[in-house]
Design a protein around this motif. Structure first.
Motif, mmCIF file in Angstrom:
data_model
loop_
_atom_site.group_PDB
_atom_site.id
_atom_site.type_symbol
_atom_site.label_atom_id
_atom_site.label_comp_id
_atom_site.label_asym_id
_atom_site.label_seq_id
_atom_site.Cartn_x
_atom_site.Cartn_y
_atom_site.Cartn_z
ATOM 1 N N HIS A 326 -2.961 -37.308 -23.299
ATOM 2 C CA HIS A 326 -2.533 -35.916 -23.437
ATOM 3 C C HIS A 326 -1.085 -35.808 -23.918
ATOM 4 O O HIS A 326 -0.639 -34.715 -24.286
ATOM 5 N N GLY A 327 -0.351 -36.900 -23.864
ATOM 6 C CA GLY A 327 1.039 -36.848 -24.290
ATOM 7 C C GLY A 327 1.899 -36.102 -23.283
ATOM 8 O O GLY A 327 1.592 -36.035 -22.088
ATOM 9 N N GLY A 328 2.970 -35.498 -23.753
ATOM 10 C CA GLY A 328 3.935 -34.845 -22.869
ATOM 11 C C GLY A 328 3.343 -33.723 -22.047
ATOM 12 O O GLY A 328 3.748 -33.507 -20.892
ATOM 13 N N ILE A 329 2.351 -33.014 -22.588
ATOM 14 C CA ILE A 329 1.777 -31.888 -21.857
ATOM 15 C C ILE A 329 1.034 -32.354 -20.611
ATOM 16 O O ILE A 329 0.836 -31.605 -19.670
ATOM 17 N N GLY A 330 0.616 -33.637 -20.614
ATOM 18 C CA GLY A 330 -0.173 -34.143 -19.503
ATOM 19 C C GLY A 330 0.576 -34.199 -18.184
ATOM 20 O O GLY A 330 -0.047 -34.208 -17.121
ATOM 21 N N ILE A 331 1.898 -34.251 -18.231
ATOM 22 C CA ILE A 331 2.672 -34.344 -16.988
ATOM 23 C C ILE A 331 3.235 -32.998 -16.553
ATOM 24 O O ILE A 331 4.019 -32.922 -15.600
ATOM 25 N N THR A 332 2.824 -31.939 -17.210
ATOM 26 C CA THR A 332 3.298 -30.610 -16.819
ATOM 27 C C THR A 332 2.387 -29.998 -15.766
ATOM 28 O O THR A 332 1.196 -30.313 -15.683
ATOM 29 N N TRP A 333 2.965 -29.112 -14.959
ATOM 30 C CA TRP A 333 2.192 -28.409 -13.930
ATOM 31 C C TRP A 333 1.129 -27.521 -14.563
ATOM 32 O O TRP A 333 0.063 -27.313 -14.001
ATOM 33 N N GLU A 334 1.401 -27.008 -15.754
ATOM 34 C CA GLU A 334 0.510 -26.026 -16.363
ATOM 35 C C GLU A 334 -0.821 -26.622 -16.806
ATOM 36 O O GLU A 334 -1.816 -25.903 -16.899
ATOM 37 N N HIS A 335 -0.871 -27.902 -17.098
ATOM 38 C CA HIS A 335 -2.112 -28.496 -17.605
ATOM 39 C C HIS A 335 -2.939 -29.081 -16.456
ATOM 40 O O HIS A 335 -2.416 -29.754 -15.578
ATOM 41 N N ASP A 336 -4.237 -28.844 -16.503
ATOM 42 C CA ASP A 336 -5.110 -29.253 -15.406
ATOM 43 C C ASP A 336 -5.252 -30.758 -15.255
ATOM 44 O O ASP A 336 -5.615 -31.229 -14.169
ATOM 45 N N ILE A 337 -5.007 -31.536 -16.299
ATOM 46 C CA ILE A 337 -5.217 -32.974 -16.182
ATOM 47 C C ILE A 337 -4.336 -33.573 -15.088
ATOM 48 O O ILE A 337 -4.712 -34.545 -14.423
ATOM 49 N N GLY A 338 -3.164 -32.970 -14.884
ATOM 50 C CA GLY A 338 -2.293 -33.454 -13.820
ATOM 51 C C GLY A 338 -2.886 -33.264 -12.436
ATOM 52 O O GLY A 338 -2.638 -34.064 -11.528
ATOM 53 N N LEU A 339 -3.695 -32.215 -12.251
ATOM 54 C CA LEU A 339 -4.351 -31.988 -10.965
ATOM 55 C C LEU A 339 -5.365 -33.095 -10.663
ATOM 56 O O LEU A 339 -5.495 -33.535 -9.518
#
Length: 363
Positions: A326-339
């Motif tokens: 997912h790149g940088g977006i993967g470690i943001t709170w907003e993206h579900d992959i982090g959950l």
């Protein structure tokens, strides 16, 4: 009602699809995040819908106790779908751990007293077990029916109506017994805990000379519950891993680099193919463990431990790879992959870490 032996593959597929459709309508990302911040940290309306419209809480409970008369194999289908959605509902805590503890104990009086309300979803239960070091020994002791001590990491303890407590004895911690306590009884203190995984509420429950009702059970009741818990947890992990893969495929198919979609690059294709193999291998391992538990086979404990090791490690690996893709977006709170990444981390610690499970298999 069909008996467990006559539940067809088509019926099981229809059950899974009905649960998935309900969760699709009622438990989107925004709903999950809102429920994780609400009082009690569960989605009560969704829980009520799962119980009233589908009867999720009743699946593994016998018809003589107002249940559906199916097995935990059908409950596993529900858990897989809940794991896909990360839905904050007490399916695992109330249906698997609390009701499962009562079923495992086999006490007719306790079953008649507790299971009908748990089957309807009108009341929810939570299992109090782990001590400060974890699930190696209970944090609560029992003496003459009075409970004292602290149970850590209690799933959905904030909203439970009844507590099932695995307790040691002050003079013999290895002699473990099962007890029933009203969650609002005098001397019971429930403290919400900060969590890594916001979609799974954990609490600390302290007992200060609390009277309890002892539930007749075998001396190996804790190990029987652990076997059930590990097997069923693996089904939830399969659902989460499958959804994490779907999110990764969706992301790499929609993002472009150098004029091409990310999914068209061979290295990423290979990575996602490996992730698919991981999911299907997890599914097979989980199914083998659940089948052994449902049929009370001699190898159930070994297969459940193996499923915990394999599914935990692969869920961790897969979600870690998904974060990278997912790149940088993967470690943001907003993206579900982090959950899903956080759920994988937390799941691996439940009821004994994978290396503890591996040691049990080797012994």
């Amino acid at each position: 009602m069909t008996t467990p032996e006559t539940i067809s593959a088509d019926d099981r597929a229809a059950l899974a699809e009905s649960i998935r459709e309900l969760l699709r309508r009622r438990s989107d990302s925004a709903s999950v995040r809102a429920a994780s911040r609400a009082e009690g940290r569960i989605d009560r309306p969704l829980w009520d819908a799962l119980c009233s419209e589908i009867g999720v809480a009743a699946l593994a409970i016998g018809e003589q106790f107002d249940g559906a008369g199916a097995t935990f194999a059908e409950t596993a289908l529900a858990l897989e779908e809940v794991g896909r959605a990360l839905a904050p509902v007490p399916v695992f805590s109330s249906v698997v751990l609390a009701a499962g503890a009562v079923v495992a104990a086999g006490d007719p009086e306790a079953s008649a007293r507790l299971l009908p309300d748990l089957a309807s979803g009108a009341r929810t239960g939570a299992l109090c077990w782990a001590g400060a070091p974890g699930w190696t020994a209970p944090g609560v002791t029992a003496e003459a029916g009075l409970l004292r001590g602290t149970a850590e990491y209690v799933l959905d303890g904030e909203t439970a109506d009844v507590l099932l407590v695995i307790a040691g004895r002050s003079d013999n911690p290895d002699a473990q017994t099962l007890h029933e306590v009203d969650a609002r009884a005098d001397g019971v203190t429930v403290t919400p805990l900060p969590v890594l995984d916001p979609t799974r509420a954990l609490s600390r429950v302290t007992f200060d000379e609390v009277p309890s009702t002892t539930i007749a059970s075998s001396s190996d009741i804790a190990e029987r519950i652990r076997t059930l818990a590990w097997a069923m947890l693996s089904a939830e992990q399969v659902g989460g891993a499958a959804r994490a893969l779907e999110l990764t495929v969706e992301h790499t198919s929609s993002r472009t680099q150098f004029g091409r979609t990310l999914a068209s690059f061979q290295a990423l294709k290979h990575a996602m193919a490996d992730m698919y193999v991981q999911v299907e291998a997890m599914r097979s391992m989980s199914a083998a463990a659940i089948d052994a538990v449902v049929h009370d086979r001699a190898d159930a404990a070994e297969l459940a431990a193996a499923a915990h090791v394999y599914c935990s490690e692969n869920y961790l690996s897969l979600t870690g790879e998904a974060i990278q893709l997912h790149g940088g977006i993967g470690i943001t709170w907003e993206h579900d992959i982090g959950l899903f990444f956080k759920r994988a981390q937390a799941d691996a610690q439940l009821f004994g870490q994978p290396h503890d499970a591996l040691a049990r298999v080797l012994r």
